[in-house]
Every structure is written in structure tokens, then in C-alpha cells.
Design an enzyme around this catalytic site. Structure first.
Site, PDB file in Angstrom:
ATOM      1  N   GLY A  39       0.859  -1.145   0.092  1.00 57.87           N
ATOM      2  CA  GLY A  39       0.000   0.068  -0.188  1.00 57.87           C
ATOM      3  C   GLY A  39       0.821   1.144   0.041  1.00 57.87           C
ATOM      4  O   GLY A  39       1.782   1.383   0.805  1.00 57.87           O
ATOM      5  N   GLY A  41       0.520   4.235   0.926  1.00 58.12           N
ATOM      6  CA  GLY A  41       0.610   5.234   2.172  1.00 58.12           C
ATOM      7  C   GLY A  41       1.586   4.377   3.448  1.00 58.12           C
ATOM      8  O   GLY A  41       2.432   4.707   3.848  1.00 58.12           O
ATOM      9  N   GLU A 139      -4.515   6.397  -3.447  1.00 56.30           N
ATOM     10  CA  GLU A 139      -5.155   5.306  -3.402  1.00 56.30           C
ATOM     11  C   GLU A 139      -6.344   5.426  -2.342  1.00 56.30           C
ATOM     12  O   GLU A 139      -6.744   4.552  -1.712  1.00 56.30           O
ATOM     13  CB  GLU A 139      -4.346   4.002  -3.025  1.00 56.30           C
ATOM     14  CG  GLU A 139      -3.288   3.769  -3.899  1.00 56.30           C
ATOM     15  CD  GLU A 139      -2.303   2.661  -3.570  1.00 56.30           C
ATOM     16  OE1 GLU A 139      -1.866   1.904  -4.538  1.00 56.30           O
ATOM     17  OE2 GLU A 139      -1.946   2.495  -2.472  1.00 56.30           O
ATOM     18  N   ASN A 183       5.999  10.315 -11.356  1.00 57.18           N
ATOM     19  CA  ASN A 183       7.207   9.685 -11.950  1.00 57.18           C
ATOM     20  C   ASN A 183       6.946  10.124 -13.443  1.00 57.18           C
ATOM     21  O   ASN A 183       5.876  11.106 -13.835  1.00 57.18           O
ATOM     22  CB  ASN A 183       7.189   8.225 -11.892  1.00 57.18           C
ATOM     23  CG  ASN A 183       5.932   7.438 -12.496  1.00 57.18           C
ATOM     24  OD1 ASN A 183       5.135   7.982 -13.159  1.00 57.18           O
ATOM     25  ND2 ASN A 183       5.606   6.081 -11.990  1.00 57.18           N
ATOM     26  N   GLY A 214      17.237   9.192 -11.356  1.00 56.52           N
ATOM     27  CA  GLY A 214      17.306  10.202 -10.398  1.00 56.52           C
ATOM     28  C   GLY A 214      15.955  11.127 -10.398  1.00 56.52           C
ATOM     29  O   GLY A 214      14.991  10.273 -10.615  1.00 56.52           O
ATOM     30  N   THR A 237       9.154  -2.694  -6.954  1.00 63.00           N
ATOM     31  CA  THR A 237       7.991  -2.282  -6.214  1.00 63.00           C
ATOM     32  C   THR A 237       8.266  -1.241  -5.166  1.00 63.00           C
ATOM     33  O   THR A 237       9.254  -1.870  -4.196  1.00 63.00           O
ATOM     34  CB  THR A 237       7.367  -3.446  -5.868  1.00 63.00           C
ATOM     35  OG1 THR A 237       7.022  -4.391  -6.994  1.00 63.00           O
ATOM     36  CG2 THR A 237       5.852  -3.173  -5.363  1.00 63.00           C
ATOM     37  N   GLY A 240       9.278   4.087  -5.826  1.00 66.41           N
ATOM     38  CA  GLY A 240       8.572   5.543  -5.466  1.00 66.41           C
ATOM     39  C   GLY A 240       8.241   5.881  -4.176  1.00 66.41           C
ATOM     40  O   GLY A 240       8.402   7.021  -3.771  1.00 66.41           O
ATOM     41  N   ASP A 241       7.693   4.988  -3.482  1.00 69.37           N
ATOM     42  CA  ASP A 241       7.258   5.076  -2.163  1.00 69.37           C
ATOM     43  C   ASP A 241       8.466   5.391  -1.306  1.00 69.37           C
ATOM     44  O   ASP A 241       8.332   6.324  -0.289  1.00 69.37           O
ATOM     45  CB  ASP A 241       6.412   3.889  -1.698  1.00 69.37           C
ATOM     46  CG  ASP A 241       5.231   3.677  -2.298  1.00 69.37           C
ATOM     47  OD1 ASP A 241       4.722   4.673  -2.950  1.00 69.37           O
ATOM     48  OD2 ASP A 241       4.786   2.376  -2.467  1.00 69.37           O
ATOM     49  N   ASN A 265      16.813   9.800  -3.503  1.00 69.75           N
ATOM     50  CA  ASN A 265      17.137   8.928  -4.605  1.00 69.75           C
ATOM     51  C   ASN A 265      18.066   7.764  -4.128  1.00 69.75           C
ATOM     52  O   ASN A 265      17.952   6.796  -4.483  1.00 69.75           O
ATOM     53  CB  ASN A 265      18.326   9.896  -5.686  1.00 69.75           C
ATOM     54  CG  ASN A 265      17.502  10.706  -6.657  1.00 69.75           C
ATOM     55  OD1 ASN A 265      16.296  10.508  -6.622  1.00 69.75           O
ATOM     56  ND2 ASN A 265      18.094  11.557  -7.230  1.00 69.75           N
TER      57      ASN A 265
END
Ligand code: RIB
Length: 293
Positions: A39, A41, A139, A183, A214, A237, A240-241, A265
Site C-alpha cells: 500500500g 501510504g 489510493e 514519475n 534520479g 515495487t 517510488g514510495d 534517490n
């Protein structure tokens, strides 16, 4: 000390890896299957907490085994869970992930996450003070995202919106939010045009993440690209979070934007070295050879 609050989704990820992604009407054989907490969050909260900050999670789970697992996992990662409440009429959120060809495809079933309503979050927002950092994703219902960003702009809270998964966002939200972190795909969908034009239209606000290349933003004079790190990729996976959670930590540490993005990064690059959204998320100890902690 500023607080970091994540308002968003919590799910259990059901992950299958396969050498080939099935096409329409096709069945293929998979290689492996596992379940793991995810998830966007919860991932962002865990990423920020692993980097040593006190993080509050605000969201909803079902009264089921997945809900218990989500809750325990947050506690085990030292996330403050007083803002996590169960709903009785819906199951916990799930994400159905296919790993194939060095990338993922995800179907999210929000379930309890869609009970993160403006009324539910209001009491948590009212306990915050000026300068606290609020991290959001998409979400949860769009009206909640709009409500929170409006509240933050009126009350001196710092808002970060990670607009994932993509859905349309009003211009007024883009104006009010402090940082927007799509992104490249989300940025294309959002600004329907040239990346450079979008960056210069929103200096020091729009940060576009570029995976191992980056992140890029505009400082008011010129475009600035902050380099990423190349790693052996196991699973992208949650990268990005991790970037977003680490970015919130960097703001909490009062880094300037360029340094904040370098820190984010670095953390994101570590995250791709583990399977599942959270296993590769680094602690400060993990990055100490590469960052002056
Ligand atoms: O960003 C990765 C996350 O997206 C996964 O953990 C999955 O839960 C989906 O929401």
C-alpha cells in the site's frame, strides 16, 4: 521537531512472478508467489520510519487477518498507529502484483482504504502544528486528498502529493500543494506536454522521478537533474514510495531541495535490492557509507 504524517492506503500485496506477463485471454505459468505488506501510504510511512524519524500513519484497515498483519507490520517498523482504525463493513485493501520482465504491473482493490474520508482525517489534521509534514498518495478518495491539501495550505502544514496511481487533479490542488512528485508516466498524463514546460511552470514544487536516473525539478532559473544510483534490481515495487518517504525525512531535516532529492534517490536505490515493496527500504545504518548521517 516537525511531525511526519502519512495519510493514505495500507494493503497486503499478493505478488506473483512469471517470465511472461499474460495477454488478454491468456493463461501463463508463474514461478513464485508471496504475500507481503504494501500500500503506497504504508510503504511511505515505513520508508520514513526506517530512516529514523517519528512517523504517524492515518488510514483504515479491515477487521480481518490482512488488517492485523498490516497493523503489526507498521508497529514493528516503529510507525505510530494511533491514526489507524478498522472498518467493520469492508475488507483490508489488497494489491495484485505481477513481476515480469524487470518491472511490475499492479491492480489495487482499495476496499477499507476508501473509508479514509475527509471526516475521518479531520480529527487527525487538527492535532498537527504549523510546519508539520503531510504525505499523501492517490489510493484514497480524491475528495480526501483535496480536503487535506486545502487544510494544509490554510494551516501552514507542508504537503507532499505523490500522484500515484494517476488520476486527474484539479489546477487548484496543484497550486495549493507544496510538492508534487509524479514519475515520468504520471507527469506525462498530468501535464500532457513537454516535461520542461511543466517543470518551469511549477518551480521548486514539481519533482519528476526518473527511476535510476534520479529526479528533476526547476529551481526558478534552470532545470536541475539530481542523479540516481545504479543497483542490481530485484524488485522495483515500492521504489517510488521509498523516494517519497525519504523526501519527507529530508524536509524534516531541513535539507535544501537538491540535497533532499539526493537523499531520496539514495534511499530509493536501496529499495530495489529487496523483494516486495518494503524489504529493501534502508535504515540510516544501511546508507551510512554513502551518506554523511
Ligand atoms: O507503490 C507500490 C505499492 O503500490 C504496492 O505496495 C501496492 O500495494 C500498490 O499499492
Amino acid at each position: 521537531m516537525k511531525n511526519i504524517i502519512v495519510i493514505g492506503s495500507m494493503s497486503i500485496d499478493l505478488v506473483v512472478s512469471a517470465s511472461k506477463r499474460p495477454g488478454k485471454g491468456e493463461t501463463v505459468l508463474g514461478d513464485d508467489f508471496f504475500t507481503t505488506p504494501g500500500g503506497k501510504g504504508a510503504n511511505q510511512a515505513v520508508a520514513a520510519s526506517r530512516l529514523g524519524e517519528q512517523v504517524h500513519m492515518v488510514g483504515r484497515i479491515g477487521e480481518d487477518d490482512f488488517g492485523k498483519e498490516i497493523y503489526e507490520n507498521l508497529k514493528n517498523n516503529n510507525v505510530i498507529v494511533s491514526g489507524v482504525e478498522p472498518v467493520t463493513h469492508l475488507p483490508s485493501g489488497t494489491a495484485h502484483i505481477t513481476l515480469s520482465e524487470q518491472d511490475n504491473s499492479i491492480i489495487v482493490v482499495p476496499s477499507a482504504n476508501y473509508e479514509v474520508t475527509p471526516t475521518f482525517v479531520q480529527k487527525h489534521l487538527e492535532s498537527l502544528s504549523e510546519g508539520d509534514i503531510v504525505l499523501l498518495q492517490q489510493e484514497i478518495p480524491s475528495e480526501t486528498v483535496e480536503f487535506v491539501i486545502d487544510y494544509c495550505s490554510k494551516n501552514g502544514l507542508v504537503s507532499i502529493l505523490n500522484p500515484a496511481p494517476y488520476r486527474e487533479i484539479s489546477d487548484s490542488i496543484i497550486e495549493k500543494v507544496d510538492y508534487l512528485t509524479p514519475n515520468e508516466t504520471e507527469s506525462d498524463a498530468m501535464f500532457k506536454g513537454d516535461l520542461d514546460d511543466a517543470l518551469s511552470a511549477y518551480p521548486m514544487k514539481l519533482i519528476v522521478t526518473l527511476g535510476e536516473n534520479g529526479a528533476v525539478y526547476h529551481n526558478g532559473h534552470e532545470k536541475v537533474q539530481v542523479d540516481g544510483f545504479i543497483r542490481d534490481v530485484k524488485d522495483t515495487t515500492g521504489a517510488g514510495d521509498t523516494f517519497n518517504g525519504a523526501f519527507a525525512v529530508a524536509l524534516q531535516k531541513e535539507y535544501n531541495l537538491e540535497k533532499a532529492l539526493a537523499f531520496a534517490n539514495l534511499a530509493a536505490s536501496h529499495s530495489v535490492t529487496g523483494m516486495g515493496a518494503q524489504s529493501g527500504m534502508p535504515t540510516l545504518e544501511d546508507i551510512k557509507g554513502e551518506w554523511d548521517v
